[in-house]
Design an enzyme around this catalytic site. Structure first.
Site, PDB file in Angstrom:
ATOM      1  N   LYS A 278     -32.035 -16.268  12.408  1.00 52.47           N
ATOM      2  CA  LYS A 278     -31.040 -15.723  11.472  1.00 52.47           C
ATOM      3  C   LYS A 278     -31.429 -15.986  10.024  1.00 52.47           C
ATOM      4  O   LYS A 278     -31.037 -15.246   9.134  1.00 52.47           O
ATOM      5  CB  LYS A 278     -29.677 -16.352  11.755  1.00 52.47           C
ATOM      6  N   ARG A 279     -32.192 -17.052   9.820  1.00 52.04           N
ATOM      7  CA  ARG A 279     -32.651 -17.368   8.456  1.00 52.04           C
ATOM      8  C   ARG A 279     -33.371 -16.177   7.823  1.00 52.04           C
ATOM      9  O   ARG A 279     -33.400 -16.007   6.624  1.00 52.04           O
ATOM     10  CB  ARG A 279     -33.649 -18.525   8.503  1.00 52.04           C
TER      11      ARG A 279
END
Ligand code: GLU
Length: 517
Positions: A278-279
């Protein structure tokens, strides 16, 4: 080239997600490669829901993942959620939580045959083993304390009500398997110990009822039982399961089942070469859909994420084309880097190919707030608006911003914009605007492109301004910017839009605000 497979056996592959979260690109690629392989080889593709993790599995994730797969254009020959409510198939149930008796029966079989054993080791003992292994730099494997307990010892433990796990007794080392992406894979004996098949019920008290007192069967075990009973010939999945595979191979061997072919797909990395997460931004299929990526773009992109065309250069493929040319032999074992620019490029490509009706339908949600005031759905107007703006976006969610010249006209901002100010300061600009305004004032009814063209010719003759000097001031006055979408198409959209009750200003209202009445 077609993979060599025995002619007598129909290819059967499966996608086996755990409904514990949204489907992300890695899983979607696994599903796609399985689907493509099945379609290419005339085989069967199954969906199996791996929901034995009762704490983390949620039914709505199953619904979502089925939706996501359908959205991508994938269908399956067996399993839950088939199109048109088609029957699930003959190898069901296809949800692991509905197969617990099958696992329990197989556990009993292995115990009876002496191929598995009860392990009474306590969590403390196992923790000590681990600490010791770390201290002495040994692999962290089970030392086999309960491997050869006497019958009497086992009876005594059971009579005392001691909780136990069930472990497989691995007989043959080293464990080997063939991987279509990586070739022959072998695991050194000291790195694989007797794996747990069924976790001790003491570890998961909540599950005692759910699992009929048998404890919780673990992933490596149930996946093997299911793949074997469902006749899976090729296991295609992410390489995070590579280290699980020797344990699964040992289970096949214990049952005397044929070991399938494996194909472990490489890890997907972000631009910084760290595992995609998700980063790095969006990773779930649902979020790509929300951003306005078309399914054919995402499918095309995912196909290229670890596979390449035989000619080494073709990059655009429809799902049908992929199903004709996909081959596991061309899947690379090296990690694939997720490239948003390339995905955007493909999305632009497919946006340009999409039928205007479809595009308008897909784009409508992004305009929901702006269209809510419309009495009747302005479908044909929206269709033309979207067709005009879509070629300049990477994603459909960028459309409302591109439509700002239509919806968000602001005369003051247009004048104050530092890009516009110098263009308006040119001597001829004021003359052009005055001429234009006088024509607008004297005109009744909408300004059509034909009228506009005639006016601009007259203004050119009257002021001597031409080209940018002629057009920039008018464009700024009408749209707030000196450049933008094709004006001939924009103008009617503004004029017609102003009668839709959406708060869109007409040409006349714009001129009044910009130049004054
Ligand atoms: N449920 C497992 C997962 O989602 C399946 C792995 C496999 O395909 O064997 O990772």
């Amino acid at each position: 080239m077609i993979e060599i497979v025995s002619a007598d056996k129909k290819i059967r592959v499966r996608f086996a997600p755990s409904p514990t979260g949204m489907v992300h690109v890695g899983n979607a690629r696994t599903a796609l490669y399985n689907w493509l392989f099945a379609r290419r080889m005339g085989g069967e593709f199954l969906l199996r829901i791996e929901d034995t993790d009762l704490e983390r599995s949620e039914a709505h994730y199953e619904t979502k993942l089925i939706e996501d797969l359908h959205w991508l254009g994938l269908d399956w020959d067996e399993g839950p959620g088939r199109l048109n409510n088609a029957p699930e198939g003959a190898y069901g149930p296809y949800r692991q939580s509905e197969r617990l008796e099958i696992y329990a029966k197989h556990t009993k079989q292995l115990l009876n045959e002496g191929k598995a054993y009860r392990c009474f080791c306590t969590p403390e003992e196992l923790a000590q083993d681990k600490t010791k292994a770390i201290r002495t730099h040994q692999p962290q494997v089970y030392p086999g304390r309960c491997r050869n307990l006497s019958k009497e010892a086992i009876e005594a433990n059971l009579a005392a009500g001691k909780p136990f796990a069930v472990r497989l007794k691995i007989e043959n080392h080293p464990l080997r398997f063939h991987d279509l992406v990586r070739g022959e894979v072998e695991f050194a004996p000291e790195t694989v110990s007797d794996p747990i098949l069924v976790r001790s019920s003491s570890e998961t008290p909540y599950a005692i009822n759910a699992f009929a007192g048998t404890g919780v069967p673990v992933y490596n075990y149930v996946v093997t039982v299911d793949d074997a009973l469902m006749g899976i010939t090729h296991v295609i999945r992410g390489d995070d399961h590579l280290s699980n595979t020797p344990k699964q191979v040992a289970i096949y061997e214990a049952f005397g089942w044929k070991v399938p072919e494996f194909a472990h797909l490489s890890t997907i990395l972000g631009a910084d070469r760290e595992r995609l997460s998700k980063r790095h931004g969006a990773t779930s299929i649902a979020s790509f859909r929300e951003m306005g990526y078309l399914p054919e773009a995402l499918v095309n992109y995912l196909a290229l994420l670890g596979w390449g065309a035989e000619d080494g250069k073709t990059e655009t493929f429809t799902l049908d084309e992929l199903a004709r040319v996909f081959s596991l032999e061309r899947v690379t074992p090296s990690p694939a880097v997720f490239d948003f620019d390339k995905l955007n490029w493909l999305n632009r490509h497919y946006i340009k190919l999409a039928a205007p009706e479809r595009l308008a339908k897909l784009a409508r949600p992004y305009f929901a707030a702006r269209l809510e005031k419309a009495a009747a759905g302005p479908e044909s107007w929206l269709k033309r608006l979207v067709a005009l703006l879509a070629p300049s976006v990477d994603r459909l969610d960028e459309l409302p911003a591109k439509a700002a010249p239509v919806f968000d006209y602001d005369a003051e901002a247009a004048r104050a914009n530092p890009e516009n100010a110098p263009l308006l300061a040119v001597e001829s600009a004021q003359k052009v605007l005055a001429e234009f305004a006088s024509r607008v004032r004297a005109h009744l009814g909408p300004v059509t492109p034909e009228i506009f063209k005639a006016w601009m010719n007259e203004i050119k003759a009257a002021t001597g301004a031409k080209g940018k000097e002629l057009f920039h001031p008018v464009r700024i006055a009408l749209t707030g910017a000196h450049s933008g979408p094709e004006f001939d198409k924009l103008l009617p959209l503004i004029e017609e839009g102003s009668s839709l009750g959406l708060g869109i200003l007409s040409v006349r209202q714009r001129v009044e605000r910009f130049v004054g009445v």
